[in-house]
Scaffold this motif. Structure first.
Motif, PDB file in Angstrom:
ATOM      1  N   GLN A  45       0.900  -1.306   0.064  1.00 54.82           N
ATOM      2  CA  GLN A  45       0.093   0.158   0.079  1.00 54.82           C
ATOM      3  C   GLN A  45       0.797   1.269   0.162  1.00 54.82           C
ATOM      4  OE1 GLN A  45      -3.041  -0.279   3.051  1.00 54.82           O
ATOM      5  NE2 GLN A  45      -3.794  -2.211   2.252  1.00 54.82           N
ATOM      6  N   GLY A  46       1.964   1.197  -0.914  1.00 54.40           N
ATOM      7  CA  GLY A  46       2.676   2.459  -0.952  1.00 54.40           C
ATOM      8  C   GLY A  46       4.179   2.307  -0.007  1.00 54.40           C
ATOM      9  N   ALA A  47       3.997   1.579   0.941  1.00 53.14           N
ATOM     10  CA  ALA A  47       5.026   1.625   1.802  1.00 53.14           C
ATOM     11  C   ALA A  47       6.200   0.570   1.462  1.00 53.14           C
ATOM     12  CB  ALA A  47       4.729   1.225   3.432  1.00 53.14           C
ATOM     13  N   GLU A  48       7.326   0.865   1.054  1.00 46.26           N
ATOM     14  CA  GLU A  48       8.424   0.208   0.459  1.00 46.26           C
ATOM     15  C   GLU A  48       9.438  -0.246   1.226  1.00 46.26           C
ATOM     16  OE1 GLU A  48       9.953   1.217  -3.576  1.00 46.26           O
ATOM     17  OE2 GLU A  48       8.571   2.826  -3.571  1.00 46.26           O
ATOM     18  N   LEU A  49       9.736  -1.363   1.436  1.00 44.50           N
ATOM     19  CA  LEU A  49      10.935  -1.944   1.935  1.00 44.50           C
ATOM     20  C   LEU A  49      11.873  -2.836   1.290  1.00 44.50           C
ATOM     21  CD1 LEU A  49       9.171  -3.522   5.200  1.00 44.50           C
ATOM     22  CD2 LEU A  49      10.507  -1.300   5.290  1.00 44.50           C
ATOM     23  N   HIS A  50      13.105  -2.237   1.323  1.00 42.11           N
ATOM     24  CA  HIS A  50      13.918  -3.189   0.397  1.00 42.11           C
ATOM     25  C   HIS A  50      14.824  -4.150   1.445  1.00 42.11           C
ATOM     26  CE1 HIS A  50      13.992  -0.517  -3.557  1.00 42.11           C
ATOM     27  NE2 HIS A  50      12.892  -0.809  -2.973  1.00 42.11           N
ATOM     28  N   PHE A  51      15.609  -5.263   0.859  1.00 45.55           N
ATOM     29  CA  PHE A  51      16.228  -6.202   1.909  1.00 45.55           C
ATOM     30  C   PHE A  51      17.519  -6.335   0.991  1.00 45.55           C
ATOM     31  CE2 PHE A  51      12.056  -6.664   2.826  1.00 45.55           C
ATOM     32  CZ  PHE A  51      12.099  -6.365   4.123  1.00 45.55           C
ATOM     33  N   PHE A  52      18.738  -6.488   1.653  1.00 51.27           N
ATOM     34  CA  PHE A  52      19.876  -6.996   1.129  1.00 51.27           C
ATOM     35  C   PHE A  52      20.371  -8.129   2.008  1.00 51.27           C
ATOM     36  CE2 PHE A  52      20.916  -3.387   3.881  1.00 51.27           C
ATOM     37  CZ  PHE A  52      21.816  -3.851   4.603  1.00 51.27           C
ATOM     38  N   TYR A  63      19.905  -4.296  15.197  1.00 50.76           N
ATOM     39  CA  TYR A  63      19.302  -3.378  15.616  1.00 50.76           C
ATOM     40  C   TYR A  63      18.729  -2.252  14.676  1.00 50.76           C
ATOM     41  CZ  TYR A  63      24.082  -1.619  13.947  1.00 50.76           C
ATOM     42  OH  TYR A  63      24.918  -1.601  13.135  1.00 50.76           O
ATOM     43  N   SER A  64      18.483  -2.633  13.416  1.00 54.23           N
ATOM     44  CA  SER A  64      17.954  -1.847  12.358  1.00 54.23           C
ATOM     45  C   SER A  64      16.676  -1.634  12.718  1.00 54.23           C
ATOM     46  CB  SER A  64      17.954  -2.470  11.105  1.00 54.23           C
ATOM     47  OG  SER A  64      19.426  -2.867  10.560  1.00 54.23           O
ATOM     48  N   VAL A  65      15.980  -0.282  12.367  1.00 59.31           N
ATOM     49  CA  VAL A  65      14.532   0.204  12.896  1.00 59.31           C
ATOM     50  C   VAL A  65      14.125   0.956  11.643  1.00 59.31           C
ATOM     51  CG1 VAL A  65      13.107   1.364  14.615  1.00 59.31           C
ATOM     52  CG2 VAL A  65      15.002   0.447  15.501  1.00 59.31           C
ATOM     53  N   CYS A  66      12.948   0.802  11.487  1.00 55.68           N
ATOM     54  CA  CYS A  66      12.106   1.327  10.136  1.00 55.68           C
ATOM     55  C   CYS A  66      10.887   1.666  10.866  1.00 55.68           C
ATOM     56  CB  CYS A  66      11.881   0.574   9.042  1.00 55.68           C
ATOM     57  SG  CYS A  66      11.011   1.103   7.866  1.00 55.68           S
ATOM     58  N   LEU A  67      10.701   2.939  10.416  1.00 55.96           N
ATOM     59  CA  LEU A  67       8.960   3.434  10.900  1.00 55.96           C
ATOM     60  C   LEU A  67       7.985   3.341   9.548  1.00 55.96           C
ATOM     61  CD1 LEU A  67       9.956   6.572  13.188  1.00 55.96           C
ATOM     62  CD2 LEU A  67       9.959   4.340  13.731  1.00 55.96           C
ATOM     63  N   ILE A  68       6.963   2.952   9.718  1.00 55.64           N
ATOM     64  CA  ILE A  68       5.889   3.107   8.823  1.00 55.64           C
ATOM     65  C   ILE A  68       4.613   3.945   9.264  1.00 55.64           C
ATOM     66  CG2 ILE A  68       4.308   1.773   7.095  1.00 55.64           C
ATOM     67  CD1 ILE A  68       6.573  -0.366   6.881  1.00 55.64           C
ATOM     68  N   ILE A  69       4.242   4.777   8.940  1.00 57.08           N
ATOM     69  CA  ILE A  69       3.379   5.595   9.083  1.00 57.08           C
ATOM     70  C   ILE A  69       1.970   5.118   8.466  1.00 57.08           C
ATOM     71  CG2 ILE A  69       2.180   7.935   9.377  1.00 57.08           C
ATOM     72  CD1 ILE A  69       4.943   7.298  10.806  1.00 57.08           C
ATOM     73  N   VAL A  70       1.056   4.647   9.245  1.00 61.26           N
ATOM     74  CA  VAL A  70      -0.247   4.183   8.694  1.00 61.26           C
ATOM     75  C   VAL A  70      -1.711   4.944   9.046  1.00 61.26           C
ATOM     76  CG1 VAL A  70       0.908   2.024   8.496  1.00 61.26           C
ATOM     77  CG2 VAL A  70      -0.532   2.636  10.557  1.00 61.26           C
ATOM     78  N   SER A  71      -2.585   4.678   8.401  1.00 61.52           N
ATOM     79  CA  SER A  71      -3.905   5.365   8.860  1.00 61.52           C
ATOM     80  C   SER A  71      -4.675   4.969  10.251  1.00 61.52           C
ATOM     81  CB  SER A  71      -5.115   5.335   7.805  1.00 61.52           C
ATOM     82  OG  SER A  71      -5.270   4.092   7.268  1.00 61.52           O
ATOM     83  N   GLU A  72      -4.307   3.725  10.632  1.00 59.29           N
ATOM     84  CA  GLU A  72      -4.859   3.113  11.685  1.00 59.29           C
ATOM     85  C   GLU A  72      -3.726   1.701  12.057  1.00 59.29           C
ATOM     86  OE1 GLU A  72      -6.694  -0.099  12.376  1.00 59.29           O
ATOM     87  OE2 GLU A  72      -5.940  -0.654  10.302  1.00 59.29           O
ATOM     88  N   VAL A  73      -4.063   1.377  13.396  1.00 59.68           N
ATOM     89  CA  VAL A  73      -3.017   0.275  13.699  1.00 59.68           C
ATOM     90  C   VAL A  73      -3.761  -0.808  14.405  1.00 59.68           C
ATOM     91  CG1 VAL A  73      -1.150   1.845  13.978  1.00 59.68           C
ATOM     92  CG2 VAL A  73      -2.763   1.768  15.930  1.00 59.68           C
ATOM     93  N   GLU A  74      -4.862  -0.519  14.952  1.00 56.61           N
ATOM     94  CA  GLU A  74      -5.560  -1.755  15.557  1.00 56.61           C
ATOM     95  C   GLU A  74      -6.039  -2.778  14.795  1.00 56.61           C
ATOM     96  OE1 GLU A  74      -8.645  -0.782  18.778  1.00 56.61           O
ATOM     97  OE2 GLU A  74      -7.255   0.993  19.400  1.00 56.61           O
ATOM     98  N   LYS A  75      -6.718  -2.569  13.657  1.00 53.84           N
ATOM     99  CA  LYS A  75      -7.180  -3.384  12.608  1.00 53.84           C
ATOM    100  C   LYS A  75      -5.981  -4.018  12.005  1.00 53.84           C
ATOM    101  CE  LYS A  75     -11.889  -1.417  11.557  1.00 53.84           C
ATOM    102  NZ  LYS A  75     -12.402  -0.926  10.437  1.00 53.84           N
TER     103      LYS A  75
END
Length: 239
Positions: A45-52, A63-75
């Motif tokens: 849904q538009g959130a991209e994650l790449h992996f190597f 210790y890698s951390v990534c933030l993804i901002i979403v419209s809601e979290v409970e569902k």
């Protein structure tokens, strides 16, 4: 002029297992290569994650951390939990991979993938001062137990440091006095939840027996009923 954008690239032990894991969460693989170096791109849904790929990567020390901002979290948390249940036969709450607990009213949760990467899903309208119980987010709890609970919540929800959060709570519980009986009950509930993740359900149940022994009034116990039930459910799921 098009806006700039950034895409997180996270290390992984094995590309196939990583893509399978994220595929369960609805991330579609949009690119993949095995040589000259393992690399893949995913999108949800538009959130991209790449992996190597990284040889010798230790997920326990990641210790890698990534933030993804979403419209809601409970569902979303419920959706991910069901995907894990379908894939693993249970919701992984301990070790690697795992998903953190979702409490009512919470505005973020974390998924730790098989490589030890922490991906935080944060509601876009998360209120300023999230994690504080006070209406005035600049105010500090007056009691030792209140301060410990606030600190532990931030360690757990923002830093993902369950061990340090548990240490803070255990230290506060050992101090005589420290706050009201109701505050002690809330700290015990938070400690029981962390114990389920760190030490297993037996230790968590020991904590709950401490709660049963507290001299709480009927109204105080009633105010804890929902949280108490949620922690018990969490402990059973963490078996």
């Amino acid at each position: 002029m098009d806006p700039d954008s950034s895409i997180p690239a996270l290390p992984c032990v094995e590309l196939g297992a990583t893509l399978e894991f994220y595929g369960r969460l609805g991330f579609k693989t949009t690119y993949q290569q095995r040589a000259p170096n393992p690399y893949a791109a995913t999108n949800r849904q538009g959130a991209e994650l790449h992996f190597f790929g990284v040889k010798g990567l230790d997920p326990a020390a990641a210790y890698s951390v990534c933030l993804i901002i979403v419209s809601e979290v409970e569902k979303l948390h419920a959706e991910f939990s069901e995907a894990f249940r379908q894939g693993y036969g249970k919701v992984p709450l301990r070790g690697v991979p795992r998903i953190t607990r979702m409490k009512k009213g919470q505005s973020r949760f974390t998924v730790v993938d098989p490589n030890g990467n922490s991906v935080m899903f944060i509601r876009k309208d998360e209120p300023e001062g999230y994690g504080d119980d006070d209406v005035d987010t600049d105010a500090q709890p007056a009691s030792v137990l209140g301060k410990a609970l606030k600190t532990a919540r931030r360690l757990r929800d923002f830093k993902g440091d369950d061990a340090m959060a548990a240490k803070v709570l255990d230290g506060a519980l050992k101090k005589p006095g420290g706050g009201t009986v109701l505050e002690r009950a809330r700290v015990i509930l938070a400690s029981a939840e962390l114990a389920a993740v760190l030490s297993g359900s037996d230790r968590a149940r020991e904590r709950l027996r401490e709660l049963d022994a507290l001299a709480l009034s009927a109204s105080e116990r009633d105010s804890l009923r929902e949280e108490h039930a949620a922690v018990r459910k969490f402990i059973e799921a963490a078996k």
